[in-house]
Scaffold this active site. Structure first.
Site, short mmCIF file in Angstrom:
data_model
loop_
_atom_site.label_atom_id
_atom_site.label_comp_id
_atom_site.label_asym_id
_atom_site.label_seq_id
_atom_site.Cartn_x
_atom_site.Cartn_y
_atom_site.Cartn_z
N SER A 166 21.35 77.02 48.51
CA SER A 166 21.85 78.39 48.45
C SER A 166 21.17 79.12 47.30
O SER A 166 20.82 78.50 46.29
CB SER A 166 23.36 78.39 48.22
OG SER A 166 23.84 79.68 47.91
N TYR A 181 30.00 75.24 42.93
CA TYR A 181 29.03 75.35 44.02
C TYR A 181 27.62 75.60 43.47
O TYR A 181 26.67 74.94 43.89
CB TYR A 181 29.46 76.49 44.94
CG TYR A 181 28.67 76.60 46.21
CD1 TYR A 181 28.91 75.74 47.27
CD2 TYR A 181 27.70 77.59 46.37
CE1 TYR A 181 28.21 75.84 48.46
CE2 TYR A 181 26.99 77.70 47.55
CZ TYR A 181 27.24 76.83 48.59
OH TYR A 181 26.53 76.93 49.76
#
Length: 257
Positions: A166, A181
């Site tokens: 990501s 994350y």
């Protein structure tokens, strides 16, 4: 490049499920995994229906950690449902052993399983229990699955590893949000570089891929269609021999580290 054995982790929903669907429709055998075998079975069953609609038949399959049944399309694609918890070493070891017994090789590994898009946290006061859980799945899970499947990837003539990362893990644009994350994905990016260097001599291409903001359960509404995010992953899966390795890409274009 159809006819490959493709392992997709966390593939019962979202990007992983769409990657599995497109691989199967293209003629690959997809080993669709999830922590809960029932969820893997449900997702695989839905994909089998899509394959049968395209002209496929049904064949039997067995295995201690996978569901019975598999649909084969006219182009040869198939979907198998397997249980795999990437955060449990025992589950990973068993999975690798049984995939080896069933198929003898793995051509494609998509490390997609991920948890904790922790938008409610900031780094200064983050719950480190949540951070540890994210690291166990998003980073260490991908790491140990790759290690366990390496003998099978080396048995392939065209091994590919796509780590679903990501832009949240990009140091160039990182802030304090989603700390569990973001740190886990930054670690996954670093692992990508290291594995690519290790496996270059084996001809195994390893890349990190950002699918972008996608409208999934994790991404939430407002993102781009899941098929577009999956296409970014499939770009790395379908790279030709001699293609790039050790990079970080979205839609086939480099993302700043």
């Amino acid at each position: 490049m159809s006819g490959r054995i493709c392992v997709v982790t966390g593939a019962n929903r979202g990007i992983g499920r769409e990657v599995a669907r497109q691989l199967a429709l293209a003629g690959d055998l997809v080993v669709l995994t999830a922590r809960d075998l029932r969820k893997a079975e449900r997702a695989a069953g839905e994909l089998r229906e899509a394959l049968k609609a395209s002209g496929g038949a049904v064949r039997a399959s067995g295995g201690a950690v996978r569901a019975s049944g598999g649909a084969v399309s006219a182009s040869g694609g198939a979907v198998e449902a397997w249980r795999l918890d990437v955060s449990e070493p025992g589950s990973v070891e068993r999975f690798a052993r049984e995939v080896g017994d069933a198929h003898g090789r793995v051509d494609v590994l998509v490390n997609n399983a991920a948890i904790h898009y922790d938008t409610w946290q900031r780094a200064a006061d983050a719950d480190l229990t949540v951070v540890r859980e994210a690291l166990e799945t998003n980073l260490l899970g991908a790491w140990q699955v790759t290690q366990a499947l390496l003998p099978l990837l080396r048995a392939s003539a065209h091994g590919r590893v796509a780590n679903v990362s990501s832009e949240a893990g990009s140091l160039a644009s990182m802030g304090s949000g989603t700390p569990a994350y973001a740190v886990s994905k930054a670690g996954l990016n670093a692992l990508t570089r290291m594995l690519a260097a290790d496996l270059r001599r084996d001809g195994i291409l390893v890349n990190a891929v950002c699918p972008g903001w996608v409208a999934t359960d994790m991404g939430g509404p407002g993102g781009r269609p899941v098929a577009e995010g999956a296409a970014s992953v499939l770009w790395a899966v379908d790279l030709p021999d001699g293609g790039p390795t050790g990079g970080f890409y979205r839609d086939g274009r480099p993302v700043p580290w």
